[in-house]
Design a protein around this motif. Structure first.
Motif, mmCIF file in Angstrom:
data_model
loop_
_atom_site.group_PDB
_atom_site.id
_atom_site.type_symbol
_atom_site.label_atom_id
_atom_site.label_comp_id
_atom_site.label_asym_id
_atom_site.label_seq_id
_atom_site.Cartn_x
_atom_site.Cartn_y
_atom_site.Cartn_z
ATOM 1 N N UNK A 1 15.463 -37.096 32.665
ATOM 2 C CA UNK A 1 15.782 -36.733 31.388
ATOM 3 C C UNK A 1 16.814 -37.172 30.828
ATOM 4 N N UNK A 2 18.059 -37.114 31.240
ATOM 5 C CA UNK A 2 19.191 -37.617 30.861
ATOM 6 C C UNK A 2 19.226 -39.138 30.730
ATOM 7 N N UNK A 3 18.832 -39.745 31.690
ATOM 8 C CA UNK A 3 18.623 -41.322 31.446
ATOM 9 C C UNK A 3 17.834 -41.518 30.181
ATOM 10 N N UNK A 4 16.514 -41.058 30.223
ATOM 11 C CA UNK A 4 15.463 -41.169 29.126
ATOM 12 C C UNK A 4 16.339 -40.956 27.808
ATOM 13 N N UNK A 5 16.797 -39.828 27.591
ATOM 14 C CA UNK A 5 17.493 -39.308 26.202
ATOM 15 C C UNK A 5 18.798 -40.462 26.305
ATOM 16 N N UNK A 6 19.509 -40.698 26.982
ATOM 17 C CA UNK A 6 20.553 -41.486 26.650
ATOM 18 C C UNK A 6 19.958 -42.937 26.034
ATOM 19 N N UNK A 7 18.864 -43.362 26.973
ATOM 20 C CA UNK A 7 18.757 -45.007 26.321
ATOM 21 C C UNK A 7 17.736 -44.665 24.973
ATOM 22 N N UNK A 8 16.924 -43.457 24.791
ATOM 23 C CA UNK A 8 16.419 -43.634 23.508
ATOM 24 C C UNK A 8 17.305 -43.353 22.326
ATOM 25 N N UNK A 9 18.406 -42.552 22.539
ATOM 26 C CA UNK A 9 19.230 -42.353 21.527
ATOM 27 C C UNK A 9 20.261 -43.413 21.241
ATOM 28 N N UNK A 10 20.659 -44.303 22.230
ATOM 29 C CA UNK A 10 21.609 -45.293 22.223
ATOM 30 C C UNK A 10 20.688 -46.678 21.612
ATOM 31 N N UNK A 11 19.548 -46.857 21.360
ATOM 32 C CA UNK A 11 18.832 -47.948 21.119
ATOM 33 C C UNK A 11 19.111 -48.128 19.479
ATOM 34 N N UNK A 12 19.068 -49.412 19.048
ATOM 35 C CA UNK A 12 19.598 -49.579 17.759
ATOM 36 C C UNK A 12 18.677 -49.126 16.877
ATOM 37 N N UNK A 13 19.203 -48.853 15.604
ATOM 38 C CA UNK A 13 18.652 -48.422 14.433
ATOM 39 C C UNK A 13 17.814 -49.411 13.783
ATOM 40 N N UNK A 14 16.920 -49.245 12.962
ATOM 41 C CA UNK A 14 16.120 -50.374 12.119
ATOM 42 C C UNK A 14 17.254 -51.051 11.166
#
Length: 119
Positions: free
Chosen positions: A79-92
């Motif tokens: 869950x930490x890995x998934x959250x970190x990847x989803x938060x750090x993805x670039x914004x539009x």
């Protein structure tokens, strides 16, 4: 990580005076030390000495795999890995509405014509 790093501390003394201390590289010798190495056959007693301290790191490491963790730890890591990847993805991409428009053409400088200056 720092417990596994090995390094050396080298000190050069001329008599009882500390001349140079270095980490990872060789300590600079004093002029007397260079003179004594050239004239070593003439003199038997050398006043310069080098002291080397070697600090050993840890050699044995315990390697663990993902399967060695219990279910709660695996769930937390996933869950930490998934959250970190989803938060750090670039914004539009940020849209600039006036990007393709040029500023109006100035016929004359209004401040100079009106004699209005900021002092």
């Amino acid at each position: 990580m720092f417990s596994t790093v090995s390094f050396t501390i080298e000190k050069h003394f001329c008599g009882d005076v500390l001349v140079d201390v270095s980490v990872f590289t060789e300590a600079q010798k004093c002029i007397m030390g260079a003179f004594e190495t050239d004239q070593q056959t003439i003199r038997k007693k050398i006043c310069c000495k080098d002291e080397v301290n070697v600090i050993q790191g840890q050699d044995n490491l315990r390697l663990t795999s993902f399967e060695d963790f219990n279910f709660q730890q695996q769930l937390f890591i996933a869950s930490f890995t998934y959250t970190f990847i989803s938060v750090s993805q670039g914004l539009a991409e940020h849209v600039i509405p006036h990007k393709n428009y040029s500023p109006p053409h100035l016929v004359a400088d209004i401040q100079v014509l009106d004699q209005v200056f900021i002092i």
